[in-house]
Scaffold this active site. Structure first.
Site, PDB file in Angstrom:
ATOM      1  CB  CYS A 108     -15.117  54.529  18.278  1.00  0.00           C
ATOM      2  SG  CYS A 108     -16.467  53.961  19.343  1.00  0.00           S
ATOM      3  CG  HIS A 241     -12.690  57.572  20.518  1.00  0.00           C
ATOM      4  ND1 HIS A 241     -13.933  58.160  20.411  1.00  0.00           N
ATOM      5  CD2 HIS A 241     -12.914  56.296  20.938  1.00  0.00           C
ATOM      6  CE1 HIS A 241     -14.863  57.289  20.732  1.00  0.00           C
ATOM      7  NE2 HIS A 241     -14.271  56.146  21.075  1.00  0.00           N
ATOM      8  CG  ASN A 271     -17.270  56.013  23.362  1.00  0.00           C
ATOM      9  OD1 ASN A 271     -17.370  56.621  22.294  1.00  0.00           O
ATOM     10  ND2 ASN A 271     -16.638  54.857  23.445  1.00  0.00           N
TER      11      ASN A 271
END
Length: 316
Positions: A108, A241, A271
């Site tokens: 990520c 994020h 996500n």
């Protein structure tokens, strides 16, 4: 380095929390209060390659360039239709570009790693325009019979074009080797000399990830702001994020900054791995929320355990 173009692309299928409750032991309230997610986009009829190419084309157009003007492609990707070749090679051909490509797996935090790598290539003076694309299909590797991970993720692609400039004020990458909190172990192909293992979906220890994410992000943000000699009141936006709204809020409270400085789209997309920040940046760019001179702090964290942050001055 400076950013001169942004783009994004998302699947057409929207999967709401209510839709998940039809086959999972969960409900909208349980998901939303723990994650901040209302819905997510999941790949159905389209492919990840199509999304990646579309995001890239949007970014190239936004930069007022053509594919032939791209000198290098950096692709952040975890899950692709192919093990080999890398997604960057496929995207390059679909775009009609003629340049070298690299895939990287920073989980990520891959976008921050790609941005830092792009800056290094630009500083070498061998290239002028670099295309960064972050694309992932995490819906392929979660356990759709369990609510702990399947409700968290969405699919999508974000891209940007960067060129030589002085707008990257500072960047910092960090890695602390910790596999157990978050991993996906690919099933082995047949080998007569090796014990084949059964498929194991994505494994995540939410509590460990939460602690590591908050600590790493706060540390990285403090470092890059100090290196850039930037105070919190000078920062226009913190682009974090989009993993969990609780993580974002904990970081915001630690920094003591106003909520409006922390834009979010996790409620819409879940996500989307390393694509989350470039998707968010593209939305803000399209909506006219960014103006020349705005200071942006970007921070991401992911499996590894890897993390990174940077300070960028907006100005195309």
């Amino acid at each position: 380095m400076k950013i001169i173009g942004t783009g994004s692309a998302l699947p057409t299928l929207t999967v709401t929390n209510e839709m998940l409750s039809e086959f999972l032991d969960t409900n909208h309230e349980w998901i939303y209060t723990r994650t901040g997610i209302v819905q997510r986009r999941i790949i159905s009829d389209e492919s990840l390659t199509e999304l990646a190419v579309s995001a890239c084309r949007n970014a190239i157009t936004n930069a007022n360039l053509e594919a032939k003007d791209i000198d290098f492609i950096l692709c952040s990707n975890i899950v692709n239709d192919y093990v080999i070749p890398g997604l960057s090679c496929i995207v390059q051909g679909k775009l009609g570009a003629n340049c070298p490509c690299i895939d990287l797996n920073g989980a990520c935090s891959g976008f921050i790693y790609a941005l830092d790598l792009a800056s290094a290539y630009l500083n070498m003076g061998k290239v002028k325009n670099i295309l960064i694309v972050c694309a992932d299909e995490l819906s392929k590797i979660v356990d759709w019979s369990a609510r702990d991970t399947s409700v968290l993720f969405g699919d999508g692609a974000g891209a940007m074009v960067v060129t030589q400039g002085k707008n990257l004020k500072s960047s910092h990458l960090s890695t602390t080797s910790a596999v157990a909190p978050l991993y996906y172990q690919r099933k082995l192909e047949f080998n007569p000399y090796s014990k084949n293992e059964e498929f194991k979906p994505l494994v995540m220890n939410g509590k460990d990830v939460y602690k590591m994410a908050v600590n790493a992000s706060i540390q990285d943000i403090n470092i890059v702001m100090q290196e850039a000699n930037v105070s919190p009141n000078e920062v226009s936006y913190y682009l974090l994020h989009q993993a969990n709204v609780r993580i974002i809020e904990t970081i915001r409270e630690y920094l003591g900054e106003r909520e409006e400085k922390f834009p979010k789209n996790i409620h819409k997309y879940g996500n989307t791995s390393s694509a989350s920040i470039p998707i968010l940046l593209d939305e803000m760019n399209k909506d006219g929320k960014l103006k020349d001179g705005d200071l942006l702090v970007m921070s991401a964290f992911g499996a590894g355990f890897s993390s990174g942050a940077c300070v960028v001055e907006w100005g195309k």
